[in-house]
Scaffold this active site. Sequence first.
Site, short mmCIF file in Angstrom:
data_model
loop_
_atom_site.label_atom_id
_atom_site.label_comp_id
_atom_site.label_asym_id
_atom_site.label_seq_id
_atom_site.Cartn_x
_atom_site.Cartn_y
_atom_site.Cartn_z
N GLY A 12 0.79 -1.34 0.08
CA GLY A 12 0.09 -0.09 -0.08
C GLY A 12 0.83 1.34 0.02
O GLY A 12 1.92 1.17 0.06
N GLN A 13 0.14 2.36 0.07
CA GLN A 13 0.79 3.57 -0.18
C GLN A 13 1.81 3.93 1.01
O GLN A 13 2.99 4.41 0.79
CB GLN A 13 -0.44 5.01 -0.18
CG GLN A 13 0.33 6.24 -0.31
CD GLN A 13 -0.56 7.30 0.14
OE1 GLN A 13 -1.53 7.24 0.82
NE2 GLN A 13 -0.09 8.55 -0.04
N ILE A 36 -1.96 -9.13 0.90
CA ILE A 36 -2.76 -9.93 0.36
C ILE A 36 -2.44 -10.37 -1.16
O ILE A 36 -2.91 -11.45 -1.51
CB ILE A 36 -4.32 -9.59 0.50
CG1 ILE A 36 -5.24 -10.63 0.64
CG2 ILE A 36 -4.67 -8.32 -0.34
CD1 ILE A 36 -6.56 -10.57 1.26
N TYR A 143 -14.98 4.66 8.03
CA TYR A 143 -13.50 4.72 8.14
C TYR A 143 -13.32 5.37 9.59
O TYR A 143 -12.62 4.67 10.44
CB TYR A 143 -12.73 5.39 7.01
CG TYR A 143 -11.34 5.57 7.08
CD1 TYR A 143 -10.65 4.49 7.26
CD2 TYR A 143 -10.79 6.85 7.09
CE1 TYR A 143 -9.09 4.71 7.51
CE2 TYR A 143 -9.36 7.04 7.34
CZ TYR A 143 -8.58 6.10 7.09
OH TYR A 143 -7.23 6.06 7.24
C1 AKB Z 1 -8.43 9.17 3.67
O1 AKB Z 1 -8.38 10.36 2.86
O2 AKB Z 1 -9.10 8.24 3.94
C2 AKB Z 1 -6.94 9.13 4.29
C3 AKB Z 1 -6.95 9.60 5.66
C4 AKB Z 1 -6.78 11.04 6.04
O3 AKB Z 1 -6.83 8.80 6.69
N1 AKB Z 1 -5.78 9.57 3.50
#
Ligand code: AKB
Length: 316
Positions: A12-13, A36, A143
């Site tokens: 990932g990044q 993965i 998130y």
């Molecule tokens: C996102 O934009 O979801 C991420 C973060 C700020 O955690 N880069």
Amino acid sequence: MPSKILIVGACGQIGSELTLALRDIHGDDAVVASDIKTPTSSELSGGLFEILDATDYENFKTVVSTHKIDTVYMMAAMLSGTAEKYPEKGWDLNMSSLFNVLNLGKEKLVGKIFWPSSIAVFGPSTPKVDTPQQTIMEPSTVYGISKQAGERWCAYYNKRYGVDVRSIRYPGLISYKTPPGGGTTDYAIEIFHEALRSTKYTSFLSKDTILPMMYMDDAINATVSIMDAPEESVKIRSSYNLSSVSFTPEDLYTEIKKHIQDFHIDYEPDFRQDIADSWPDSIDDSDARADWGWKHDFDLEMIVKEMLEGVKSLEV
Ligand code: AKB
């Protein structure tokens, strides 16, 4: 015995740059990258690599015992934009991968753990300017909810089971080596690719959306620093606020235009605008600075110079 490190989500990044940085510091044999999927970057595939599904505890245990892992960086996550499209999947991935690594710590199968949190833990009712370390946190995204819950679980496992877990609330991260995946702050990376490829960029955030941002080198430094800090100086076991610069798409465009005069921007905000509007403008990170000596190096001008050179070098 020297410590052996596992990076989960190494393709990932953040994971890809962290893997390279840790290999530089500790040597290739001390760092096992895992993801993965198989890495596409030839640099990453050079060293130790394992296929690992972070949601599968048995898989985790096997990799940890095969390589005698002591330290885990759990970087796999579904970011804000993608998690809004797949809410349950986002919650499952973000939480089960965290529980797996915390349980490895609880069972004393690993010593130290790093887990990334985010400015997404904050929500519309949080004070927007110089957002304090401890404040109102009512995240409005999947998130953000998963990161906020994750922080509470980190603090709980530390207090109840003595798990040495350390965490940072990353702002939007800017880098060119590996593309980001599904974040709200990704506009600040796409813009560089478009500035060099075409003469025009359409931003999915409005021109005056101010957000906390950071260059990847600063983020990697912070990650390595908090993990190197003596256990007693890491006083916050949920997650630390971390900050370097805040800017809007228009600020970034203006800075890029100093290098590329024939560059134009327009604005078509999409569903990510609401997410961005719920996040802080700027962050107070004085605890990280006081407790384990965090300081940033890159301002907006330096970020733009580095990004333009970096993205150009990819195209050669
Ligand atoms: C996102 O934009 O979801 C991420 C973060 C700020 O955690 N880069």
